[in-house]
Design a protein around this motif. Structure first.
Motif, PDB file in Angstrom:
ATOM      1  N   THR A 228       0.823  -1.221   0.000  1.00 27.37           N
ATOM      2  CA  THR A 228       0.000   0.000   0.000  1.00 27.37           C
ATOM      3  C   THR A 228       0.853   1.264   0.000  1.00 27.37           C
ATOM      4  N   ALA A 229       2.158   1.117   0.180  1.00 24.67           N
ATOM      5  CA  ALA A 229       3.027   2.293   0.266  1.00 24.67           C
ATOM      6  C   ALA A 229       3.824   2.542  -1.012  1.00 24.67           C
ATOM      7  N   VAL A 230       3.920   1.545  -1.896  1.00 27.24           N
ATOM      8  CA  VAL A 230       4.687   1.735  -3.130  1.00 27.24           C
ATOM      9  C   VAL A 230       3.907   2.594  -4.106  1.00 27.24           C
ATOM     10  N   ASP A 231       4.597   3.097  -5.118  1.00 29.56           N
ATOM     11  CA  ASP A 231       3.932   3.944  -6.112  1.00 29.56           C
ATOM     12  C   ASP A 231       3.105   3.132  -7.098  1.00 29.56           C
ATOM     13  N   VAL A 232       3.614   1.956  -7.486  1.00 30.19           N
ATOM     14  CA  VAL A 232       2.917   1.091  -8.440  1.00 30.19           C
ATOM     15  C   VAL A 232       3.039  -0.348  -7.944  1.00 30.19           C
ATOM     16  N   ALA A 233       1.922  -1.054  -7.895  1.00 38.95           N
ATOM     17  CA  ALA A 233       1.935  -2.467  -7.507  1.00 38.95           C
ATOM     18  C   ALA A 233       1.397  -3.299  -8.659  1.00 38.95           C
ATOM     19  N   LEU A 234       2.222  -4.203  -9.163  1.00 42.21           N
ATOM     20  CA  LEU A 234       1.817  -5.116 -10.224  1.00 42.21           C
ATOM     21  C   LEU A 234       1.599  -6.488  -9.603  1.00 42.21           C
ATOM     22  N   ARG A 235       0.351  -6.932  -9.550  1.00 44.79           N
ATOM     23  CA  ARG A 235       0.003  -8.215  -8.940  1.00 44.79           C
ATOM     24  C   ARG A 235       0.153  -9.317  -9.971  1.00 44.79           C
ATOM     25  N   ALA A 236       1.401  -9.675 -10.221  1.00 50.52           N
ATOM     26  CA  ALA A 236       1.695 -10.714 -11.214  1.00 50.52           C
ATOM     27  C   ALA A 236       3.071 -11.271 -10.907  1.00 50.52           C
ATOM     28  N   SER A 237       3.348 -12.422 -11.471  1.00 49.54           N
ATOM     29  CA  SER A 237       4.666 -13.024 -11.299  1.00 49.54           C
ATOM     30  C   SER A 237       5.709 -12.229 -12.069  1.00 49.54           C
ATOM     31  N   ALA A 238       6.958 -12.377 -11.657  1.00 48.64           N
ATOM     32  CA  ALA A 238       8.047 -11.687 -12.346  1.00 48.64           C
ATOM     33  C   ALA A 238       8.156 -12.136 -13.800  1.00 48.64           C
ATOM     34  N   SER A 239       7.951 -13.422 -14.052  1.00 46.29           N
ATOM     35  CA  SER A 239       8.114 -13.936 -15.420  1.00 46.29           C
ATOM     36  C   SER A 239       6.990 -13.482 -16.342  1.00 46.29           C
ATOM     37  N   HIS A 240       5.919 -12.946 -15.771  1.00 42.88           N
ATOM     38  CA  HIS A 240       4.830 -12.384 -16.577  1.00 42.88           C
ATOM     39  C   HIS A 240       4.969 -10.871 -16.685  1.00 42.88           C
ATOM     40  N   ALA A 241       5.166 -10.209 -15.546  1.00 39.62           N
ATOM     41  CA  ALA A 241       5.153  -8.742 -15.537  1.00 39.62           C
ATOM     42  C   ALA A 241       6.407  -8.143 -16.164  1.00 39.62           C
ATOM     43  N   LEU A 242       7.584  -8.649 -15.828  1.00 41.63           N
ATOM     44  CA  LEU A 242       8.809  -8.001 -16.295  1.00 41.63           C
ATOM     45  C   LEU A 242       8.986  -8.073 -17.815  1.00 41.63           C
ATOM     46  N   PRO A 243       8.750  -9.232 -18.457  1.00 33.74           N
ATOM     47  CA  PRO A 243       8.838  -9.226 -19.917  1.00 33.74           C
ATOM     48  C   PRO A 243       7.838  -8.269 -20.568  1.00 33.74           C
ATOM     49  N   ALA A 244       6.656  -8.117 -19.967  1.00 31.44           N
ATOM     50  CA  ALA A 244       5.666  -7.193 -20.524  1.00 31.44           C
ATOM     51  C   ALA A 244       6.161  -5.754 -20.438  1.00 31.44           C
ATOM     52  N   LEU A 245       6.802  -5.404 -19.334  1.00 32.03           N
ATOM     53  CA  LEU A 245       7.330  -4.048 -19.195  1.00 32.03           C
ATOM     54  C   LEU A 245       8.449  -3.795 -20.192  1.00 32.03           C
ATOM     55  N   VAL A 246       9.358  -4.761 -20.344  1.00 24.66           N
ATOM     56  CA  VAL A 246      10.466  -4.591 -21.285  1.00 24.66           C
ATOM     57  C   VAL A 246       9.951  -4.519 -22.712  1.00 24.66           C
ATOM     58  N   ALA A 247       8.953  -5.322 -23.040  1.00 24.03           N
ATOM     59  CA  ALA A 247       8.382  -5.278 -24.391  1.00 24.03           C
ATOM     60  C   ALA A 247       7.782  -3.926 -24.680  1.00 24.03           C
ATOM     61  N   ALA A 248       7.116  -3.320 -23.674  1.00 26.42           N
ATOM     62  CA  ALA A 248       6.529  -1.985 -23.868  1.00 26.42           C
ATOM     63  C   ALA A 248       7.613  -0.936 -24.054  1.00 26.42           C
ATOM     64  N   LEU A 249       8.720  -1.075 -23.336  1.00 26.23           N
ATOM     65  CA  LEU A 249       9.838  -0.152 -23.523  1.00 26.23           C
ATOM     66  C   LEU A 249      10.460  -0.318 -24.907  1.00 26.23           C
ATOM     67  N   ASP A 250      10.566  -1.567 -25.350  1.00 29.45           N
ATOM     68  CA  ASP A 250      11.124  -1.835 -26.670  1.00 29.45           C
ATOM     69  C   ASP A 250      10.289  -1.182 -27.768  1.00 29.45           C
ATOM     70  N   ALA A 251       8.978  -1.162 -27.552  1.00 33.88           N
ATOM     71  CA  ALA A 251       8.077  -0.637 -28.577  1.00 33.88           C
ATOM     72  C   ALA A 251       7.928   0.873 -28.537  1.00 33.88           C
ATOM     73  N   ALA A 252       8.325   1.491 -27.412  1.00 32.06           N
ATOM     74  CA  ALA A 252       8.120   2.937 -27.240  1.00 32.06           C
ATOM     75  C   ALA A 252       9.245   3.713 -27.888  1.00 32.06           C
ATOM     76  N   PRO A 253       8.963   4.961 -28.305  1.00 35.28           N
ATOM     77  CA  PRO A 253      10.042   5.818 -28.815  1.00 35.28           C
ATOM     78  C   PRO A 253      11.081   6.044 -27.713  1.00 35.28           C
ATOM     79  N   ALA A 254      12.341   6.166 -28.116  1.00 37.26           N
ATOM     80  CA  ALA A 254      13.411   6.371 -27.142  1.00 37.26           C
ATOM     81  C   ALA A 254      13.181   7.677 -26.404  1.00 37.26           C
ATOM     82  N   ARG A 255      13.391   7.606 -25.065  1.00 36.48           N
ATOM     83  CA  ARG A 255      13.250   8.803 -24.239  1.00 36.48           C
ATOM     84  C   ARG A 255      14.523   8.967 -23.424  1.00 36.48           C
ATOM     85  N   ARG A 256      15.118  10.107 -23.521  1.00 41.47           N
ATOM     86  CA  ARG A 256      16.370  10.372 -22.812  1.00 41.47           C
ATOM     87  C   ARG A 256      16.277  11.675 -22.059  1.00 41.47           C
TER      88      ARG A 256
END
Length: 256
Positions: A228-256
């Motif tokens: 309840t104290a974190v900024d974002v809570a993803l209720r999923a396993s690491a092997s499900h959530a982390l690849p999804a996050l990386v895939a979204a970063l891969d698809a997004a325009p580069a941000r620096r």
């Protein structure tokens, strides 16, 4: 497979994309998906009658090194057979986007096996052996153990070697803890992955992250004391959530 909450997923992707440096704090949950038992779960079957003091203390090693090495060799085989999973691989792939330091409570060496390059191992590494006399270390390959091999000795001085793991009654390695704390001070985004957030001093790193300016993202299928104290809570396993996050970063325009 449970779908990620869209709002939480998008918030996590934004935080990762905007970060200059990322710290990932990982616990047993990320490796449980490889079928690797926790310390307590490994005290089953033939090992159920032994206490932690029989298997994971300097006194036990001095008294019965054969028993201690038998247990650790058995655990090495379980780890080698389980191998890396998609969660480990996603954290390694995240390095293509931003510098990532991993501070892990796990001793299984699977972050390195997956390709992560910056790892602070708070509890040591089961594949690393340390001389009981001169402290020389050597790292073994991740492979099933030969349980009939003679007990290992130091290549430098010939004294018995032990698993380079933090045993009961021992302090955490100061260099690993310092690197974790440095990573926390420098990170704009902190991933808390597969940890119960109940084991100290590692849990204190999470508490410090929550109290600081970095965005804290928890990845865990179960709620924890800090959910309840974190900024974002993803209720999923690491092997499900982390690849999804990386895939979204891969698809997004580069941000620096």
């Amino acid at each position: 497979m449970t779908e990620l909450d869209t709002h939480a997923r998008d918030a996590a992707v934004r935080a990762l994309a905007d970060a200059r440096r990322i710290l990932a704090l990982t616990g047993a949950g990320i490796s449980a998906e490889s079928g690797i038992p926790t310390f307590r779960e490994a005290q089953t079957g033939l090992w159920a009658r032994f206490s932690p003091e029989d298997l994971a203390t300097p006194e036990a090693f001095a008294r019965e090194p054969e028993r201690v090495w038998g247990w650790y060799r058995w655990r090495r085989t379980l780890i080698a057979r389980g191998g890396v999973n998609a969660g480990h691989e996603a954290l390694a792939a995240l390095e293509h986007h931003r510098p990532v330091r991993i501070a892990t409570q796990n001793v299984d060496g699977l972050h390195a096996a997956a390709g992560s390059s910056d790892i602070a191992e708070l509890h040591g590494n089961i594949w690393r052996e340390r001389c009981s006399a001169c402290a020389t270390t050597a790292t073994m390959a991740v492979a099933p153990a030969d349980e009939d091999a003679p007990l290992p000795v130091c290549s430098r001085c010939g004294a018995p070697t032990r698993p380079d793991i933090v045993w009961f009654g021992e302090m955490l390695p100061a260099d690993a803890l310092a690197r974790a704390e440095q990573g926390l001070n420098e990170a704009d985004c902190v991933l808390v992955v597969g940890t119960s957030n109940r084991v100290y001093p590692a849990a204190a790193l999470v508490e410090t992250a929550i109290a600081g300016p970095a965005t804290v993202i928890e990845v865990n299928p179960e709620a924890t004391p800090v959910s309840t104290a974190v900024d974002v809570a993803l209720r999923a396993s690491a092997s499900h959530a982390l690849p999804a996050l990386v895939a979204a970063l891969d698809a997004a325009p580069a941000r620096r």
